[in-house]
Design an enzyme around this catalytic site. Structure first.
Site, PDB file in Angstrom:
ATOM      1  NE  ARG A  76      49.990  36.859  42.036  1.00  0.00           N
ATOM      2  CZ  ARG A  76      49.239  37.691  42.740  1.00  0.00           C
ATOM      3  NH1 ARG A  76      47.995  37.911  42.380  1.00  0.00           N
ATOM      4  NH2 ARG A  76      49.736  38.315  43.776  1.00  0.00           N
ATOM      5  CB  ALA A  85      49.928  44.026  46.337  1.00  0.00           C
ATOM      6  CG  HIS A  99      41.223  39.794  49.341  1.00  0.00           C
ATOM      7  ND1 HIS A  99      42.171  40.537  48.678  1.00  0.00           N
ATOM      8  CD2 HIS A  99      40.576  40.653  50.164  1.00  0.00           C
ATOM      9  CE1 HIS A  99      42.101  41.791  49.097  1.00  0.00           C
ATOM     10  NE2 HIS A  99      41.138  41.895  49.989  1.00  0.00           N
ATOM     11  CE1 TYR A 112      46.439  35.162  45.830  1.00  0.00           C
ATOM     12  CE2 TYR A 112      48.560  34.861  44.753  1.00  0.00           C
ATOM     13  CZ  TYR A 112      47.780  35.471  45.707  1.00  0.00           C
ATOM     14  OH  TYR A 112      48.336  36.401  46.554  1.00  0.00           O
ATOM     15  CG  ASN A 124      41.381  40.656  44.428  1.00  0.00           C
ATOM     16  OD1 ASN A 124      42.135  41.267  45.201  1.00  0.00           O
ATOM     17  ND2 ASN A 124      41.543  39.379  44.134  1.00  0.00           N
ATOM     18  N   PRO A 138      46.472  44.653  40.629  1.00  0.00           N
ATOM     19  CG  PRO A 138      48.107  45.397  42.107  1.00  0.00           C
ATOM     20  CD  PRO A 138      46.672  45.609  41.733  1.00  0.00           C
ATOM     21  CG  ASN A 139      51.152  41.202  40.307  1.00  0.00           C
ATOM     22  OD1 ASN A 139      51.853  41.288  39.301  1.00  0.00           O
ATOM     23  ND2 ASN A 139      51.428  41.862  41.412  1.00  0.00           N
ATOM     24  CD  GLU A 179      39.097  44.380  51.177  1.00  0.00           C
ATOM     25  OE1 GLU A 179      38.500  45.097  52.009  1.00  0.00           O
ATOM     26  OE2 GLU A 179      40.263  43.988  51.336  1.00  0.00           O
ATOM     27  NE  ARG A 233      48.638  34.559  51.115  1.00  0.00           N
ATOM     28  CZ  ARG A 233      48.827  35.167  49.935  1.00  0.00           C
ATOM     29  NH1 ARG A 233      47.799  35.761  49.346  1.00  0.00           N
ATOM     30  NH2 ARG A 233      50.015  35.163  49.362  1.00  0.00           N
TER      31      ARG A 233
HETATM   32  C1  DQA Z   1      44.886  38.894  46.880  1.00  0.00           C
HETATM   33  C2  DQA Z   1      45.669  38.916  48.208  1.00  0.00           C
HETATM   34  C3  DQA Z   1      46.722  40.013  48.195  1.00  0.00           C
HETATM   35  O1  DQA Z   1      47.443  40.003  49.425  1.00  0.00           O
HETATM   36  C4  DQA Z   1      47.702  39.787  47.073  1.00  0.00           C
HETATM   37  O2  DQA Z   1      48.647  40.836  47.017  1.00  0.00           O
HETATM   38  C5  DQA Z   1      47.033  39.579  45.761  1.00  0.00           C
HETATM   39  C6  DQA Z   1      45.825  38.761  45.692  1.00  0.00           C
HETATM   40  C7  DQA Z   1      43.881  37.737  46.826  1.00  0.00           C
HETATM   41  O3  DQA Z   1      43.004  37.771  45.970  1.00  0.00           O
HETATM   42  O4  DQA Z   1      43.987  36.771  47.599  1.00  0.00           O
HETATM   43  O5  DQA Z   1      47.523  40.025  44.728  1.00  0.00           O
HETATM   44  O6  DQA Z   1      44.153  40.110  46.773  1.00  0.00           O
END
Ligand code: DQA
Length: 151
Positions: A17, A76, A99, A22, A73, A9-10, A97, A106
């Site tokens: 964003r 959240a 990120h 990011y 990835n 998501p997102n 995984e 964080r």
């Molecule tokens: C994320 C880190 C997560 O905590 C966050 O909710 C994201 C992006 C990252 O790529 O740093 O949406 O996965």
């Protein structure tokens, strides 16, 4: 060698964003880099993004027997989703995984991953490069496993 890349998501909003966290690269930009790297590595790539946990679970389930590795990835859902963890454990596909941000610098709630315990490993903190490192790690992990199996 076929690798499935899933963005949670997102991540469709990358480029606009929270760019201080990011960065300015869009998801399309990341995907183009991954496509080029996959060619270089001799791997086939399928990439999906969804804001919906159920879509991600469904793609992971369908990956069984179809893909050699998963790079994900989970956004959240990393910090909330037992369903994603269970799906990865169920299909037993080597999973990396990734990120963009370094979760461990964080907020405390980002410092726990439900996914890490079922992944081969986690790459966190290298911006868009995290994905490239993740793809390289997935391909070399599978190739090492295949080489061991032949012995
Ligand atoms: C994320 C880190 C997560 O905590 C966050 O909710 C994201 C992006 C990252 O790529 O740093 O949406 O996965």
């Amino acid at each position: 060698m076929k690798v499935l890349v899933l963005h949670g998501p997102n991540l469709n909003l990358l480029g606009s964003r929270e760019t201080h966290i990011y960065g300015a690269v869009t998801l399309d930009g990341i995907n183009r880099n991954l496509d080029a790297l996959a060619k270089e590595l001799g791997a086939g790539l399928t990439i999906h993004q969804s804001n919906d946990e159920g879509d991600l679970v469904a793609w992971i389930q369908k990956a069984a027997g179809q893909y050699d590795a998963l790079v994900i990835n989970p956004g959240a859902y990393t910090h909330t989703s037992i369903a994603l963890r269970d799906a990865i454990a169920a299909v037993d596909i080597p999973t990396v995984e990734v990120h963009l941000s370094n979760l461990y610098r964080r907020e405390e709630f980002r410092q726990h991953s439900y996914i890490a315990g079922v992944a081969v490993g986690q790459i966190s903190g290298f911006g868009p490069e995290s994905y490239a490192l993740g793809l390289r790690a997935a391909v070399s992990h599978v190739r090492a496993q295949q080489a061991t199996a032949k012995k």
